[in-house]
Structures are given as C-alpha cells and as structure tokens.
Design a protein around this motif. Structure first.
Motif: not given
Length: 401
Positions: A322-330
């Motif tokens: 997962p990217s930083a974007l994916a982690r931040a969205a979660k």
C-alpha cells in the motif's frame, strides 16, 4: 418508439434469467490464474476453479465490459452483469436539448460512434481533418452538438481512432489489436434513464459518473448545479433507493453539492481523485503535496474516495505494498474504490499507465490478480472497476468478498 427503446425492451424481456441464474466467468479468469507466477495466491485461486459464480458488489463494470464490447452500450452492460458485476456504471453527459446520456466524455462521439460517416458530421464542433505530414488525423464531436433524437440514430463502436487516417472511414477503424470488433455490430446506445431501467432489471446497483462538460457552463441556462441535480432526480423518478447509488465525480464541488443538497445520496458519493493531472507538483506518494489531506476530505463529509489503482500501491523491496495515500485514507476512515483493472492489455512488458510505479514487478498477465489481491487484502478497497468484470467477480467469490 425509437430503435434504442425497442432493443432495450427486447433485452429486458430476457433479463430475469440473467439476474437470477445465468452468471458465467468465461475462460479469462482461469487463463489469468494459469499465467501467474507460482505462489500461495495462485494455489488459492486454482482451488476455486469449480466455484459457482455469484454476483458481487466488489465487482464493478467499468462502462460495462469494454475490453470486448463497445462501452456504455446495452450489450456491454448485459455482458458485465452476466459476469457477476454487482454495480454498473453509466458515465453521464448531456445533449444539446439537455437530456442525460451515457458517454465516457461529452466530446467522444468521434471515437465511440459512427457520427463522422453520417450527415450529423456537419454538426460536430470540429469536423474530420485528415493526417497530413506531421499532423495527425483529428475530429471533435460532442453530445452537446446534437439532440437526443439525433444521438439515438448513431451506431456505437469500440472507442478508438486511427490517427494516420486520410478518410473518416479509416479514422473510425483504430481498435487496438488486443481488443476486438467481434461484438461491435448491432449494439445500442443508452440514455441515463434507460441505463437505470436496465441495471435494475439486471439485478445490479448503480454508480453514475457526472462527467465534466466540454462546453462552458451554464449551457443554455443549464448550470453545473442543475446538471448535478438532474442526475439525482432521475434516480428519484425511477424509485431507486439512495443506498443503491454511488454517485461519482472528479469535481469535488459536485460531491459537496450532493452532500449538502441530497444528503442521502451524498453519504456515499464518490470523489474520483485526479490531482495527479491537475495540481502542479502533486505526488501521490508524498502527503506534503496533496491539495487536500484525507482528514480534510473526511471533514467535508466525503466518505468514499476513488483514486486509480497505481496511486494506491508502490514497490518495497520488489513487493507490491500500500502507498502513503492508501494508508492515510484508512487512517482517516475513508472507504476506497479504485479503477481500472483489465484496461492495460497484455502485461508481458509491464502494465503502462495503470501500473506506473510497480511496472518493474509486472511480467505476465497473471499480475492482474497479484495487484487485485494487494488492493483487496492490504489496501482494503471495497470495490474495483474492471473492463472485464469476470476477473474481479472470480476473485471476490473465491475470497468471500
């Protein structure tokens, strides 16, 4: 009654079997599994070979099933439903008389229909220009150039153009060699209202996208807010519950309009993220460059985002993660939908735009399942758009999604 309406009625007369029993994966999912590098995931997917296909909301038909069918046609969406897509998409734009129709862009008629070889070619924003020296062949034909009645006389085709063409007929003949024209004949365009009737009778739910106008708004007194409201009003008129509709837009203001003015629909309106194209210096893997943080979006009332697949993953020690974007969205409690699987063609030399950032790890067509598994299990997406929904349906059924 129009040709479109007659065709739609004829197809709907047989949709009970499609909605209830006649689901099929076809040969492609098994082929993709066979191409995978040996792994526990491959073994798990092989073990599901005898499963019975079941409809899944995880599997979203992207314009229907346009890997092989002309997009946004009745036949394309029927094919997607037969592959178990639980949600189907009508990209929505409008005609000169302000009627909503299903097209991926307001200005794509020159590549998705036969308009250039009909008398309506004279109404196009820009007529056909042949290739000449360093200049490629071009045209621009918009739904807003013609009325609904005129739109309904057009024949759809696979979305493609031959930019080396010297005649309109040659220009229309540009389908990629990994797609097909086998199912392009006798296909049928749709209005947005007709798509609602079709999807409902196919047993599917709805994810319409409000496409950005190619004309200046307001258009003949039709404002952007009128446009966003008209989309919702057609679901209300059809008696479709808001819980079955995932409205989409790349325009954050559209999403915020629905949240404020149609809260039942706005609660699961989808913000399609395309900042990679519109904001200078934006890097999806660098939170410092994001125009809105995930927390900002959540505070605005946005509950679902939909970035393209490549924005959600990156490579770490050669492994897709997962990217930083994916982690931040979660972390911000945002749900994620993503697009578009099966849009890249053969993957032997990487996957192009949809696999950027992980192309070095892509060596065969089985990588579609490798990426899908990371998106589902590690990123935690709730749905995936696909140009061939059988692939996502097979995976969802195997994994119990």
């Amino acid at each position: 009654m129009t040709r479109l309406s007659l065709t739609l009625l004829a197809i709907l007369a047989g949709t009970t079997a499609i909605a209830d029993t006649a689901l099929t994966y076809g040969p492609r999912p098994a082929y993709l599994v066979s191409q995978m590098t040996d792994s526990p995931l491959k073994e798990q997917l092989l073990a599901c070979a005898d499963q019975i296909p079941a409809r899944s909301d995880f599997s979203i038909g992207h314009r229907g099933a346009p890997l092989m069918f002309p997009e946004h046609t009745v036949e394309s969406h029927v094919a997607a439903a037969q592959m178990g897509a639980g949600i189907l998409e009508c990209d929505v734009t409008f005609t000169a008389d302000l009627e909503l129709v299903c097209r991926h862009a307001q200005n794509d008629l020159h590549t998705t229909t036969n308009i250039l070889v009909t008398p309506l070619a004279d109404k196009c924003t820009t007529g056909f220009r042949p290739a000449n020296g360093d200049s490629v062949a071009s045209a621009e034909c918009r739904t807003s150039d013609i009325t609904l009645a005129e739109f309904q006389t057009l024949d759809p085709k696979m979305d493609a153009a031959n930019t080396a063409a010297t005649t309109p007929e040659e220009y229309l003949n540009g389908t990629a060699n990994w797609r097909t024209d086998l199912y392009a004949a006798n296909t049928t365009l749709m209005t947005h209202a007709e798509s609602i009737a079709l999807f409902r009778d196919l047993g599917a739910k709805f994810t319409p996208e409000l496409k950005s106008p190619a004309v200046e708004m307001p258009f003949n007194g039709f404002s952007q807010q009128d446009y966003a409201q008209k989309l919702v009003d057609e679901y209300k008129a059809a008696g479709i519950p808001a819980s079955d509709v995932w409205l989409q837009s790349f325009n954050l203001d559209d999403v915020l309009y629905w949240i404020e003015n149609e809260p039942a629909f706005g609660a699961q309106a989808v913000y399609l993220m395309d900042e990679y194209e519109t904001v200078d210096g934006y890097t999806p893997h660098d939170p410092a460059t994001w125009p809105n943080t995930m927390e900002d979006l959540k505070a605005m009332g946005v509950n679902i985002i939909a970035p393209p697949t490549w924005m959600l993953v990156t490579l770490q020690d050669g492994k897709i993660v997962p990217s930083a974007l994916a982690r931040a969205a979660k972390a911000a409690d945002l749900q994620i939908i993503t697009w578009t699987l099966e849009r890249s063609g053969p993957l032997a030399n990487g996957g192009g735009w949809y696999f950027q950032g992980i192309n070095d790890a892509i060596t065969n067509d089985g990588a579609y399942f490798d990426l899908l598994d990371v998106l589902a299990q590690d990123v935690g997406v709730i749905g995936v758009f696909s140009d061939w929904p059988a692939t996502t349906t097979y995976y969802a059924n195997c994994m119990g999604l």
